[in-house]
Design a protein around this motif. Sequence first.
Motif, mmCIF file in Angstrom:
data_model
loop_
_atom_site.group_PDB
_atom_site.id
_atom_site.type_symbol
_atom_site.label_atom_id
_atom_site.label_comp_id
_atom_site.label_asym_id
_atom_site.label_seq_id
_atom_site.Cartn_x
_atom_site.Cartn_y
_atom_site.Cartn_z
ATOM 1 N N TYR A 132 0.835 -1.198 0.000
ATOM 2 C CA TYR A 132 0.000 0.000 0.000
ATOM 3 C C TYR A 132 0.873 1.253 0.000
ATOM 4 C CZ TYR A 132 -4.064 -2.955 0.884
ATOM 5 O OH TYR A 132 -5.057 -3.889 0.774
ATOM 6 N N LYS A 133 0.240 2.369 -0.295
ATOM 7 C CA LYS A 133 0.968 3.635 -0.405
ATOM 8 C C LYS A 133 1.650 4.047 0.899
ATOM 9 C CE LYS A 133 -1.790 5.517 -4.201
ATOM 10 N NZ LYS A 133 -2.736 6.581 -4.640
ATOM 11 N N ASN A 134 1.101 3.571 2.026
ATOM 12 C CA ASN A 134 1.709 3.915 3.326
ATOM 13 C C ASN A 134 2.914 3.029 3.651
ATOM 14 O OD1 ASN A 134 0.577 1.456 3.993
ATOM 15 N ND2 ASN A 134 -0.789 2.252 5.567
ATOM 16 N N GLY A 135 3.262 2.155 2.713
ATOM 17 C CA GLY A 135 4.426 1.292 2.892
ATOM 18 C C GLY A 135 4.118 -0.102 3.407
ATOM 19 N N ALA A 188 1.114 -6.067 2.421
ATOM 20 C CA ALA A 188 0.042 -6.953 2.888
ATOM 21 C C ALA A 188 0.168 -8.367 2.334
ATOM 22 C CB ALA A 188 -1.315 -6.374 2.500
ATOM 23 N N ILE A 189 0.673 -8.478 1.096
ATOM 24 C CA ILE A 189 0.856 -9.775 0.446
ATOM 25 C C ILE A 189 2.263 -9.789 -0.154
ATOM 26 C CG2 ILE A 189 0.124 -11.267 -1.471
ATOM 27 C CD1 ILE A 189 -1.923 -11.258 0.734
ATOM 28 N N GLN A 190 2.984 -10.900 0.049
ATOM 29 C CA GLN A 190 4.326 -10.967 -0.519
ATOM 30 C C GLN A 190 4.623 -12.337 -1.127
ATOM 31 O OE1 GLN A 190 7.237 -10.002 2.502
ATOM 32 N NE2 GLN A 190 5.775 -10.250 4.157
ATOM 33 N N CYS A 240 -3.110 -10.736 8.483
ATOM 34 C CA CYS A 240 -2.262 -11.676 7.732
ATOM 35 C C CYS A 240 -2.359 -11.488 6.219
ATOM 36 C CB CYS A 240 -2.614 -13.114 8.096
ATOM 37 S SG CYS A 240 -4.223 -13.664 7.460
ATOM 38 N N GLY A 241 -3.362 -10.724 5.754
ATOM 39 C CA GLY A 241 -3.490 -10.475 4.318
ATOM 40 C C GLY A 241 -4.718 -11.087 3.665
ATOM 41 N N LYS A 242 -5.595 -11.705 4.471
ATOM 42 C CA LYS A 242 -6.774 -12.382 3.910
ATOM 43 C C LYS A 242 -7.647 -11.422 3.106
ATOM 44 C CE LYS A 242 -8.581 -13.753 7.838
ATOM 45 N NZ LYS A 242 -7.670 -13.124 8.809
ATOM 46 N N SER A 243 -8.016 -10.309 3.723
ATOM 47 C CA SER A 243 -8.918 -9.357 3.068
ATOM 48 C C SER A 243 -8.285 -8.749 1.819
ATOM 49 C CB SER A 243 -9.326 -8.243 4.037
ATOM 50 O OG SER A 243 -10.118 -8.762 5.080
ATOM 51 N N THR A 244 -7.006 -8.440 1.903
ATOM 52 C CA THR A 244 -6.317 -7.888 0.729
ATOM 53 C C THR A 244 -6.344 -8.882 -0.428
ATOM 54 O OG1 THR A 244 -4.856 -6.504 2.065
ATOM 55 C CG2 THR A 244 -4.105 -7.046 -0.146
ATOM 56 N N GLU A 257 -11.060 -4.888 -6.258
ATOM 57 C CA GLU A 257 -11.157 -3.654 -5.482
ATOM 58 C C GLU A 257 -9.750 -3.100 -5.254
ATOM 59 O OE1 GLU A 257 -12.650 -2.094 -1.114
ATOM 60 O OE2 GLU A 257 -13.770 -3.701 -2.079
ATOM 61 N N GLU A 258 -8.785 -4.004 -5.236
ATOM 62 C CA GLU A 258 -7.371 -3.634 -5.145
ATOM 63 C C GLU A 258 -6.611 -4.284 -6.297
ATOM 64 O OE1 GLU A 258 -6.034 -1.573 -3.095
ATOM 65 O OE2 GLU A 258 -7.506 -1.396 -1.469
#
Length: 231
Positions: free
Chosen positions: A13-16, A19-21, A41-45, A53-54
């Motif tokens: 994300y833009k804030n650094g 979330a997922i790698q 943990c990154g589920k929603s992302t 949406e992203e």
Amino acid sequence: MDLIRIKNVRKQYKNGLVAIQDLSLKIEKGDFVFIIGSTGCGKSTLIKMLYREEKPTSGQILIGGIDVGKIWNRKVYKLRRKIGVVFQDFKLLNRMNVYENVAFALEIFGLPKSEIYTKVLKVLDLVGLKNRAKNYPNELSGGEQQRVAIARAIINEPKLLICDEPTGNLDSDTSMEIMKVLEEINKMGTTIIMVTHDKEIVEKMGKRVILLDAGRIVKDYEKGTFKNESV
């Protein structure tokens, strides 16, 4: 045959925040897959990237062979016609009754009223709410409201149904009723990806389970192998 193929995806994300790698995953047509892991943990992302949406920062997310990250914004609606999404908080329109809430998803495509009527009653029957078609959301229980949300999500006969904590606001008995509905939908050929914190449901259902931690897959449990581990 793969419906979803995720290749080396990273989301920052833009804030650094990363979330997922370096996440890679294949999900076949007709699968029922749980995604679990602790908060953050990154589920929603991950699921937000599936319905666009992203966008991933790098890597590919292919659904039916289409790279969803490269779809132009004005074309995203075409992808979402093929994907149903069910949320924890139902997102029903309180001014509309059950029939109208479900029919609305078809009316925006300009279908004939007779076709809409037939499809809506069929899907309400599937989720066990045909006799509640004229009721409004505030006249329904939480479980009934979630079944309306499921009916709305599958009215377009999507290839993929994404469920984001669909039982999060429900008691255990009602949660299992919702899971039975989802299992019936899965048996009809719809691929289901469900994010949940409820390990009891995950264990009872005996499906494939993906465990995430810090944006990575740390374990991929085959059907029936997840045993309410401390995760």
